[in-house]
Design an enzyme around this catalytic site. Structure first.
Site, PDB file in Angstrom:
ATOM      1  N   HIS A   1     147.487  66.721 -39.391  1.00  0.00           N
ATOM      2  CA  HIS A   1     149.097  66.439 -39.717  1.00  0.00           C
ATOM      3  C   HIS A   1     149.383  64.824 -39.791  1.00  0.00           C
ATOM      4  O   HIS A   1     150.724  64.791 -40.197  1.00  0.00           O
ATOM      5  CB  HIS A   1     150.154  67.105 -38.715  1.00  0.00           C
ATOM      6  CG  HIS A   1     149.845  68.576 -38.885  1.00  0.00           C
ATOM      7  ND1 HIS A   1     150.184  69.288 -40.108  1.00  0.00           N
ATOM      8  CD2 HIS A   1     149.284  69.519 -37.812  1.00  0.00           C
ATOM      9  CE1 HIS A   1     149.964  70.641 -39.767  1.00  0.00           C
ATOM     10  NE2 HIS A   1     149.642  70.800 -38.530  1.00  0.00           N
TER      11      HIS A   1
ATOM     12  N   LYS B   1     144.200  76.042 -47.571  1.00  0.00           N
ATOM     13  CA  LYS B   1     145.144  76.169 -46.742  1.00  0.00           C
ATOM     14  C   LYS B   1     146.414  76.338 -47.573  1.00  0.00           C
ATOM     15  O   LYS B   1     146.755  75.300 -48.347  1.00  0.00           O
ATOM     16  CB  LYS B   1     145.463  75.010 -45.671  1.00  0.00           C
ATOM     17  CG  LYS B   1     146.328  75.355 -44.659  1.00  0.00           C
ATOM     18  CD  LYS B   1     146.192  74.333 -43.582  1.00  0.00           C
ATOM     19  CE  LYS B   1     147.454  74.766 -42.535  1.00  0.00           C
ATOM     20  NZ  LYS B   1     147.706  73.525 -41.599  1.00  0.00           N
TER      21      LYS B   1
ATOM     22  N   HIS C   1     150.755  71.622 -32.364  1.00  0.00           N
ATOM     23  CA  HIS C   1     151.120  72.627 -33.616  1.00  0.00           C
ATOM     24  C   HIS C   1     152.461  71.998 -34.286  1.00  0.00           C
ATOM     25  O   HIS C   1     153.091  71.697 -33.615  1.00  0.00           O
ATOM     26  CB  HIS C   1     150.999  73.984 -33.040  1.00  0.00           C
ATOM     27  CG  HIS C   1     151.733  74.873 -34.132  1.00  0.00           C
ATOM     28  ND1 HIS C   1     150.990  75.300 -35.294  1.00  0.00           N
ATOM     29  CD2 HIS C   1     152.929  75.582 -34.424  1.00  0.00           C
ATOM     30  CE1 HIS C   1     151.825  76.061 -35.820  1.00  0.00           C
ATOM     31  NE2 HIS C   1     152.819  76.060 -35.443  1.00  0.00           N
TER      32      HIS C   1
END
Length: 144
Positions: free
Chosen positions: A37, A66, A138
């Site tokens: 990320h 993804k 996350h």
């Protein structure tokens, strides 16, 4: 005796499933978060090309594509500041400042490579994360 064997088998299955769930949750790490990320400074590629190259480079196109991923264009420790704030009702932490992000969405419904992504650059989004040990593990969401 037969009843006891069935109960024992059910108990072993239950324990196995719980351990698998816990291992999956613990498998999320700050290093994985950074890999998936964080892209700071932003890699100098335009639009769709950015997403197609970055998703492949970061290992999110094999063995399947993804469907959605967000790249944050700020240092990892800037995102980690979210973990110092109180969590929301769902247990997620939000960055205190808005950050630049690029959202990559898979085009079409086929998740088999080659992967083709659509890019959406957002200049001022809050980033919502799950944290463990004071670090993001996350990325849950971004919003204006």
């Amino acid at each position: 005796m037969k009843h006891r064997q069935v109960s024992m088998a059910g108990w072993v299955l239950c324990v196995t499933l719980v351990l698998a769930a816990l291992t999956g949750a613990q498998g999320q790490t700050y290093q994985n978060f950074l890999q998936r990320h964080v892209d700071n400074p932003r890699t100098n590629l335009a639009g769709q090309r950015y997403c197609n190259i970055m998703m492949a480079r970061r290992g999110m196109t094999r063995p399947v594509c993804k469907p959605l991923n967000t790249f944050v264009h700020a240092p990892g420790m800037t995102v980690a500041r979210a973990c110092t704030w109180p969590p929301n009702a769902q247990g997620y932490y939000t960055t205190p400042n808005r950050l630049s992000v690029t959202i990559c969405r898979l085009r079409g419904g086929n998740t088999r490579p080659p992967c083709n992504y659509r890019a959406a650059q957002q200049w001022q989004h809050y980033v919502e994360v799950a944290c463990q040990a004071g670090l993001p593990v996350h990325l849950q969401n971004t919003f204006p």
